[in-house]
Design a protein around this motif. Structure first.
Motif, PDB file in Angstrom:
ATOM      1  N   GLU A   9       3.872  -2.131  66.644  1.00  6.39           N
ATOM      2  CA  GLU A   9       3.874  -2.280  68.108  1.00  6.39           C
ATOM      3  C   GLU A   9       3.180  -3.574  68.459  1.00  6.39           C
ATOM      4  O   GLU A   9       1.991  -3.770  68.153  1.00  6.39           O
ATOM      5  N   GLY A  10       3.908  -4.481  69.085  1.00  5.61           N
ATOM      6  CA  GLY A  10       3.347  -5.757  69.492  1.00  5.61           C
ATOM      7  C   GLY A  10       3.032  -5.728  70.973  1.00  5.61           C
ATOM      8  O   GLY A  10       3.014  -4.665  71.605  1.00  5.61           O
ATOM      9  N   LYS A  11       2.795  -6.913  71.540  1.00  2.39           N
ATOM     10  CA  LYS A  11       2.409  -6.996  72.951  1.00  2.39           C
ATOM     11  C   LYS A  11       3.610  -6.744  73.866  1.00  2.39           C
ATOM     12  O   LYS A  11       3.448  -6.217  74.958  1.00  2.39           O
ATOM     13  N   ALA A  12       4.799  -7.117  73.419  1.00  2.00           N
ATOM     14  CA  ALA A  12       5.972  -7.001  74.295  1.00  2.00           C
ATOM     15  C   ALA A  12       7.091  -6.126  73.740  1.00  2.00           C
ATOM     16  O   ALA A  12       8.019  -5.783  74.474  1.00  2.00           O
ATOM     17  N   LYS A  14       8.338  -3.011  70.518  1.00  3.25           N
ATOM     18  CA  LYS A  14       8.055  -2.136  69.386  1.00  3.25           C
ATOM     19  C   LYS A  14       9.187  -2.336  68.385  1.00  3.25           C
ATOM     20  O   LYS A  14      10.327  -2.608  68.795  1.00  3.25           O
ATOM     21  N   VAL A  15       8.879  -2.178  67.128  1.00  2.00           N
ATOM     22  CA  VAL A  15       9.894  -2.321  66.095  1.00  2.00           C
ATOM     23  C   VAL A  15       9.974  -1.004  65.320  1.00  2.00           C
ATOM     24  O   VAL A  15       8.938  -0.471  64.901  1.00  2.00           O
ATOM     25  N   PHE A  16      11.188  -0.480  65.164  1.00  2.00           N
ATOM     26  CA  PHE A  16      11.406   0.802  64.483  1.00  2.00           C
ATOM     27  C   PHE A  16      12.283   0.618  63.249  1.00  2.00           C
ATOM     28  O   PHE A  16      13.199  -0.215  63.249  1.00  2.00           O
ATOM     29  N   THR A  68      21.482 -15.788  63.494  1.00  2.00           N
ATOM     30  CA  THR A  68      20.422 -15.042  64.187  1.00  2.00           C
ATOM     31  C   THR A  68      20.342 -13.621  63.640  1.00  2.00           C
ATOM     32  O   THR A  68      21.220 -13.169  62.913  1.00  2.00           O
ATOM     33  N   HIS A  69      19.293 -12.917  64.083  1.00  2.00           N
ATOM     34  CA  HIS A  69      19.076 -11.545  63.610  1.00  2.00           C
ATOM     35  C   HIS A  69      19.900 -10.517  64.398  1.00  2.00           C
ATOM     36  O   HIS A  69      19.931  -9.352  64.039  1.00  2.00           O
ATOM     37  N   PHE A  70      20.585 -10.950  65.464  1.00  2.00           N
ATOM     38  CA  PHE A  70      21.223  -9.993  66.373  1.00  2.00           C
ATOM     39  C   PHE A  70      22.370  -9.231  65.705  1.00  2.00           C
ATOM     40  O   PHE A  70      23.229  -9.814  65.065  1.00  2.00           O
ATOM     41  N   VAL A  80      19.707  -3.483  67.938  1.00  2.00           N
ATOM     42  CA  VAL A  80      19.655  -3.435  66.480  1.00  2.00           C
ATOM     43  C   VAL A  80      19.636  -4.878  65.984  1.00  2.00           C
ATOM     44  O   VAL A  80      20.431  -5.698  66.438  1.00  2.00           O
ATOM     45  N   VAL A  81      18.712  -5.172  65.066  1.00  2.00           N
ATOM     46  CA  VAL A  81      18.613  -6.530  64.515  1.00  2.00           C
ATOM     47  C   VAL A  81      18.483  -6.447  62.995  1.00  2.00           C
ATOM     48  O   VAL A  81      18.097  -5.404  62.452  1.00  2.00           O
ATOM     49  N   LYS A  82      18.813  -7.560  62.343  1.00  2.00           N
ATOM     50  CA  LYS A  82      18.584  -7.628  60.894  1.00  2.00           C
ATOM     51  C   LYS A  82      17.088  -7.722  60.659  1.00  2.00           C
ATOM     52  O   LYS A  82      16.401  -8.524  61.325  1.00  2.00           O
ATOM     53  N   LYS A  83      16.592  -6.919  59.732  1.00  2.00           N
ATOM     54  CA  LYS A  83      15.159  -6.940  59.437  1.00  2.00           C
ATOM     55  C   LYS A  83      14.840  -8.195  58.629  1.00  2.00           C
ATOM     56  O   LYS A  83      15.517  -8.479  57.642  1.00  2.00           O
ATOM     57  N   VAL A  84      13.867  -8.928  59.070  1.00  2.00           N
ATOM     58  CA  VAL A  84      13.468 -10.136  58.332  1.00  2.00           C
ATOM     59  C   VAL A  84      11.979 -10.098  58.030  1.00  2.00           C
ATOM     60  O   VAL A  84      11.221  -9.338  58.638  1.00  2.00           O
ATOM     61  N   GLN A  85      11.597 -10.977  57.105  1.00  2.00           N
ATOM     62  CA  GLN A  85      10.174 -11.262  56.906  1.00  2.00           C
ATOM     63  C   GLN A  85       9.893 -12.465  57.812  1.00  2.00           C
ATOM     64  O   GLN A  85      10.475 -13.545  57.629  1.00  2.00           O
ATOM     65  N   ALA A 191      14.967 -15.240  64.786  1.00  2.00           N
ATOM     66  CA  ALA A 191      14.603 -13.847  65.075  1.00  2.00           C
ATOM     67  C   ALA A 191      13.895 -13.777  66.437  1.00  2.00           C
ATOM     68  O   ALA A 191      14.001 -14.689  67.263  1.00  2.00           O
ATOM     69  N   ASP A 192      13.213 -12.666  66.664  1.00  2.00           N
ATOM     70  CA  ASP A 192      12.416 -12.409  67.861  1.00  2.00           C
ATOM     71  C   ASP A 192      13.233 -12.491  69.154  1.00  2.00           C
ATOM     72  O   ASP A 192      14.303 -11.907  69.223  1.00  2.00           O
ATOM     73  N   GLU A 193      12.717 -13.176  70.188  1.00  2.00           N
ATOM     74  CA  GLU A 193      13.390 -13.108  71.492  1.00  2.00           C
ATOM     75  C   GLU A 193      13.513 -14.468  72.162  1.00  2.00           C
ATOM     76  O   GLU A 193      12.813 -15.422  71.806  1.00  2.00           O
ATOM     77  N   ILE A 194      14.403 -14.528  73.142  1.00  2.00           N
ATOM     78  CA  ILE A 194      14.572 -15.721  73.985  1.00  2.00           C
ATOM     79  C   ILE A 194      14.659 -15.191  75.407  1.00  2.00           C
ATOM     80  O   ILE A 194      15.639 -14.546  75.783  1.00  2.00           O
TER      81      ILE A 194
HETATM   82  P1  ADP Z   1       3.525  -9.872  69.138  1.00  2.00           P
HETATM   83  O1  ADP Z   1       3.535  -9.452  67.694  1.00  2.00           O
HETATM   84  O2  ADP Z   1       3.288 -11.359  69.253  1.00  2.00           O
HETATM   85  O3  ADP Z   1       2.649  -9.056  70.008  1.00  2.00           O
HETATM   86  P2  ADP Z   1       6.032  -8.622  70.092  1.00  2.00           P
HETATM   87  O4  ADP Z   1       5.425  -7.593  70.970  1.00  2.00           O
HETATM   88  O5  ADP Z   1       7.218  -9.367  70.580  1.00  2.00           O
HETATM   89  O6  ADP Z   1       5.023  -9.771  69.644  1.00  2.00           O
HETATM   90  O7  ADP Z   1       6.379  -7.868  68.760  1.00  2.00           O
HETATM   91  C1  ADP Z   1       7.555  -7.981  68.065  1.00  2.00           C
HETATM   92  C2  ADP Z   1       7.251  -8.307  66.612  1.00  2.00           C
HETATM   93  O8  ADP Z   1       8.445  -8.187  65.849  1.00  2.00           O
HETATM   94  C3  ADP Z   1       6.760  -9.743  66.443  1.00  2.00           C
HETATM   95  O9  ADP Z   1       5.619  -9.739  65.601  1.00  2.00           O
HETATM   96  C4  ADP Z   1       7.933 -10.453  65.791  1.00  2.00           C
HETATM   97  O10 ADP Z   1       7.493 -11.464  64.925  1.00  2.00           O
HETATM   98  C5  ADP Z   1       8.611  -9.320  65.032  1.00  2.00           C
HETATM   99  N1  ADP Z   1      10.053  -9.489  64.835  1.00  2.00           N
HETATM  100  C6  ADP Z   1      10.951 -10.091  65.658  1.00  2.00           C
HETATM  101  N2  ADP Z   1      12.194 -10.048  65.159  1.00  2.00           N
HETATM  102  C7  ADP Z   1      12.105  -9.379  63.974  1.00  2.00           C
HETATM  103  C8  ADP Z   1      13.055  -8.999  62.970  1.00  2.00           C
HETATM  104  N3  ADP Z   1      14.338  -9.313  63.089  1.00  2.00           N
HETATM  105  N4  ADP Z   1      12.598  -8.334  61.873  1.00  2.00           N
HETATM  106  C9  ADP Z   1      11.275  -8.027  61.760  1.00  2.00           C
HETATM  107  N5  ADP Z   1      10.332  -8.345  62.664  1.00  2.00           N
HETATM  108  C10 ADP Z   1      10.738  -9.017  63.758  1.00  2.00           C
END
Ligand code: ADP
Ligand code: UDP
Length: 236
Positions: A9-12, A14-16, A68-70, A80-85, A191-194
């Motif tokens: 769970e990040g600031k903006a 969540k990743v599942f 992109t990861h989309f 749904v996105v491709k999981k990346v490091q 990855a991430d967002e725009i």
């Molecule tokens: P933060 O971690 O800066 O609080 P977010 O709330 O946006 O940011 O959390 C999303 C997290 O998911 C970020 O750490 C980001 O690097 C990560 N992330 C984004 N895209 C992917 C992806 N495709 N696979 C794995 N992790 C990703």
């Protein structure tokens, strides 16, 4: 596609996890933070807007040849996105002076650069995301020289595509932040967002700010600005 356990769970967002080990689901929240989490708030409807905008831009960039990861939009707030490091670098492109650039170099906001700039910050909340150059990133083994070259090439290509797009809807792209990641075979993808959380967007005619600076600087009209951006991009 089902959400399994929460990985992060990040600031903006969540990743599942999902039942496919190569895919994850990102879920966009209405939570807003600024100044490395010191300022906290809520922007109603932001999660759904940022999800839809990000997915729109990722598709547009794929069409322009940027990987992109989309994968797929699941619902209002989830994709749904491709999981990346994740490569732990915030990659920032600037077309016009603003924010930390204006502060660091003691110049006003709004200077239009002849060429875009690129900079990296080390993605590390404890250290407050310090600015770093490519040599530092390589020395710390955050990325290889080849990966840095690829990231720079993609970041400038993203800028060209997005600048043109935003211009067509009456918005000036001032600056933005990107994150890149590695697929299991080492391929670098965007990855991430725009979104207005990660870019500065000024109305081309009035100069009005249509991004998270409205929240950071207590300018009011935050929700309306995000809605206006969605309207310009998707016509709704
Ligand atoms: P933060 O971690 O800066 O609080 P977010 O709330 O946006 O940011 O959390 C999303 C997290 O998911 C970020 O750490 C980001 O690097 C990560 N992330 C984004 N895209 C992917 C992806 N495709 N696979 C794995 N992790 C990703
Ligand atoms: N940015 C971001 N996340 C960060 C830092 C910056 O998305 O952790 C974006 C920010 O929205 C702006 C651009 O990157 O579009 C440049 O931000 P700047 O360095 O000026 O920092 P700030 O003014 O946000 O401190």
């Amino acid at each position: 596609m089902n959400k399994l356990e929460q990985l992060y769970e990040g600031k903006a967002k969540k990743v599942f996890a999902t039942d496919d080990p190569n895919l994850c689901i990102v879920s966009y929240k209405d939570d807003a933070t600024a100044f490395n989490g010191q300022k906290k708030g809520t922007i109603l409807g932001k999660g759904a807007i940022n999800n839809r905008l990000t997915n729109y831009f990722m598709k547009l960039l794929e069409e322009k040849g940027i990987p992109t990861h989309f994968v797929e939009e699941l619902n209002d707030t989830d994709a749904v996105v491709k999981k990346v490091q994740i490569v732990p670098l915030e990659v920032i492109i600037r077309n016009i002076s603003a924010g930390s650039f204006a502060q660091r170099f003691g110049v006003e906001e709004g200077i239009v650069f002849e060429q875009p700039t690129i900079e990296f910050s080390y993605k590390c909340d404890e250290l407050n995301d310090p600015l770093m150059n490519a040599y530092h990133a390589i020395a710390l083994k955050l990325a290889t020289p080849e990966e840095i070259d690829t990231i720079k090439k993609y970041a400038f290509a993203v800028n060209e595509a997005l600048k043109e797009f935003w211009k067509s809807v009456g918005v000036t792209l001032v600056d933005f932040k990107l994150e890149f990641g590695r697929l299991p075979d080492g391929t670098i993808i965007l990855a991430d967002e725009i979104s207005p959380d990660t870019a500065r967007l000024w109305d081309s005619k009035t100069g009005e700010k249509l991004d998270k600076d409205r929240f950071r600087r207590d300018l009011g009209g935050v929700e309306d600005a995000y809605k206006e951006v969605l309207r310009r991009v998707l016509g709704q």
